[in-house]
Scaffold this motif. Sequence first.
Motif, mmCIF file in Angstrom:
data_model
loop_
_atom_site.group_PDB
_atom_site.id
_atom_site.type_symbol
_atom_site.label_atom_id
_atom_site.label_comp_id
_atom_site.label_asym_id
_atom_site.label_seq_id
_atom_site.Cartn_x
_atom_site.Cartn_y
_atom_site.Cartn_z
ATOM 1 N N ILE A 186 2.582 7.224 8.254
ATOM 2 C CA ILE A 186 3.971 7.542 7.913
ATOM 3 C C ILE A 186 4.691 8.151 9.100
ATOM 4 C CG2 ILE A 186 5.439 8.945 6.410
ATOM 5 C CD1 ILE A 186 3.243 8.733 4.272
ATOM 6 N N THR A 226 -0.482 4.840 3.171
ATOM 7 C CA THR A 226 -0.191 6.130 2.546
ATOM 8 C C THR A 226 -0.788 7.299 3.320
ATOM 9 O OG1 THR A 226 -2.116 5.822 1.090
ATOM 10 C CG2 THR A 226 0.049 5.215 0.214
ATOM 11 N N SER A 227 -1.474 7.022 4.419
ATOM 12 C CA SER A 227 -1.985 8.115 5.250
ATOM 13 C C SER A 227 -0.833 8.742 6.026
ATOM 14 C CB SER A 227 -3.054 7.593 6.211
ATOM 15 O OG SER A 227 -2.506 6.642 7.091
ATOM 16 N N LEU A 270 -3.101 -0.080 0.761
ATOM 17 C CA LEU A 270 -2.582 1.142 0.144
ATOM 18 C C LEU A 270 -3.132 2.374 0.845
ATOM 19 C CD1 LEU A 270 -0.891 2.354 -2.160
ATOM 20 C CD2 LEU A 270 -2.957 2.308 -3.583
ATOM 21 N N GLU A 294 -0.094 -0.156 -5.781
ATOM 22 C CA GLU A 294 -0.815 0.589 -6.838
ATOM 23 C C GLU A 294 -0.955 -0.246 -8.104
ATOM 24 O OE1 GLU A 294 0.356 5.200 -5.645
ATOM 25 O OE2 GLU A 294 1.525 4.113 -7.151
ATOM 26 N N ALA A 326 6.575 11.373 2.840
ATOM 27 C CA ALA A 326 5.214 11.502 2.319
ATOM 28 C C ALA A 326 5.202 12.170 0.948
ATOM 29 C CB ALA A 326 4.358 12.296 3.305
ATOM 30 N N THR A 382 1.595 12.370 -0.593
ATOM 31 C CA THR A 382 0.759 12.571 0.589
ATOM 32 C C THR A 382 1.141 13.890 1.254
ATOM 33 O OG1 THR A 382 0.540 10.198 0.972
ATOM 34 C CG2 THR A 382 0.091 11.639 2.839
ATOM 35 N N ILE A 425 5.334 9.954 -2.230
ATOM 36 C CA ILE A 425 4.151 9.214 -2.673
ATOM 37 C C ILE A 425 2.941 10.128 -2.824
ATOM 38 C CG2 ILE A 425 4.932 7.058 -1.622
ATOM 39 C CD1 ILE A 425 2.949 7.652 0.659
ATOM 40 N N TYR A 428 9.698 1.177 1.535
ATOM 41 C CA TYR A 428 8.364 1.751 1.668
ATOM 42 C C TYR A 428 7.807 2.263 0.339
ATOM 43 C CZ TYR A 428 4.626 4.965 2.878
ATOM 44 O OH TYR A 428 3.424 5.614 2.924
ATOM 45 N N VAL A 486 4.503 0.865 -1.993
ATOM 46 C CA VAL A 486 3.374 1.676 -2.467
ATOM 47 C C VAL A 486 3.179 1.488 -3.970
ATOM 48 C CG1 VAL A 486 2.529 4.040 -2.767
ATOM 49 C CG2 VAL A 486 3.602 3.362 -0.609
#
Length: 520
Positions: A243, A238-239, A234, A203, A306, A311, A309, A195, A199
């Motif tokens: 996740i 990434t929200s 993305l 990016e 999270a 978040t 990354i 995961y 990401v």
Amino acid sequence: MILNDILKEIRKAKFFAIMADEATPHNDEQLSLCLRFVDEGKNIREEFIEFVHMDNVSGHSIATAILHSLDEKQLDATHIRAQTYDGAAAMSSENVGVQKRIREVSPLAMYSHCAGHCLNLVIVHSCKIPLVRNTIDKMKEVCLFFNYSPKREGLLKSVISKEVLHAEKRKPLLNLCATRWAERHSAYSHFYASYVYMVYSLEVIAHGLHQDKGYDHTQGNWASKTKQDASGLLASITSFDFILSFVTVYVMLSHLDGISKKLQSSSQDIFQAYKMVTEVTQVYRKLRHDVVVHFGRCYAQAVRMAEKIGTTPDMPRIAKRQIHRSNTPAATPEEYYRLNLAIPFLDHISNEFEQPFTGLSAKCGKLIGLVPTVLMSEDVEPDFEEVLNTYTDDLPSPDLFHHELFRWKLYLSDKFDDNLSSSIAETIKICDQAYFPHIYVLLQIAATIPATSCECERSFSALRRLNTFNRACMGQKRLSALALIHIHYDKELNLDDAVDIFAKLHPRRMDLQSIIFHDE
């Protein structure tokens, strides 16, 4: 020769079960026919018999094809004691399905819905919750984005090789299998392990970041459409809701991985399958009862994921007139997702387990008293009257059954008091057919009932390797013959028997043996 050996053993066994499933290779409908029986060594076996070409896939056509195939092979259809298919109407209908047509010929051929298909239905129906459905759709998009482009997949592999010291030589992502949960769970595991690196890769493509880390393809000329797609993916993965939903689905459904693999065993009897399903159902009821504790662990795991990354935990805005997603008010993100994700998801799984597997419990109800752990239990007193009424014609002397049952109980208590068998497969091994003829017949019938039709699925794997585009026009007999040879590649054959069979099939005026061995 292979087929004749199998058919001889089935005739000796007398009772057998049929399993059938359809596939469409090269726009050609093929029906895989497999039989389940107990051989002379008291081993439960499931054997592929042949592929049958189908011009029509109605219940009447399929049933006619099955009965015609059995008649060709000189197998008595009245000795069918069970049949297992998927849940399609053509197979399972009580009015026009295959199971109805077969029971017209053999009334004792009880039908059971394949437990493997039932398990997949449980998972599919449980994943219809909006949060879960959206998460799975986004996972599919990410897998397709990387797997269908060597350049993008090469970037992902480069990121993993730079970030992980001992990266395994395997694909970072697997496509989600539409039919088998065991394969889908492997895809979930790969997605979870990769995961953070996905990401990073997105990016790089979308915003040109991480130029200083030396990833391959960081200076690549990415197309504007690729950048746009990467930017959208993305933002989606990434929200925090993605996740947490992914971690919840991954953890909660991991309890089904073991039963999914065990149900595929060809020697699995229906009682073991019922026991496993009961145990898993109890697991999910316990998870639902202690949802605060178990979901709290999933939430903590998602928060750690999270943080890697950047978040932060949050929850959607609560609206008064929201109908497209769950909208139960909550004070904290953990409470919101527990009420709107975890509880509905676990409730769906528990409810779905009760519906498709009710038939499995009904099939076990008649013969479950034969299992020694049940028979010798002080809490349960098995009633065999219904069994006797059902299988009267199959028993040598039904009036003597209860007397033999008394002797069987004494035998079990004397020799196996501390280690009673808990399955039919183990019990039939210790049952002497000459000493306990009635018990053996009922055990044989019970062992013949299939839990799944996975043997048909395995035959389709052989079909995929044999019926390639170069050999898509081979005849039906050759296709079935090659499949038998491929499946039984380790079987030792007697060449003298092969020559004898060939000589009988192609007789000549001259004696073949006199040409080779001529006595003066």
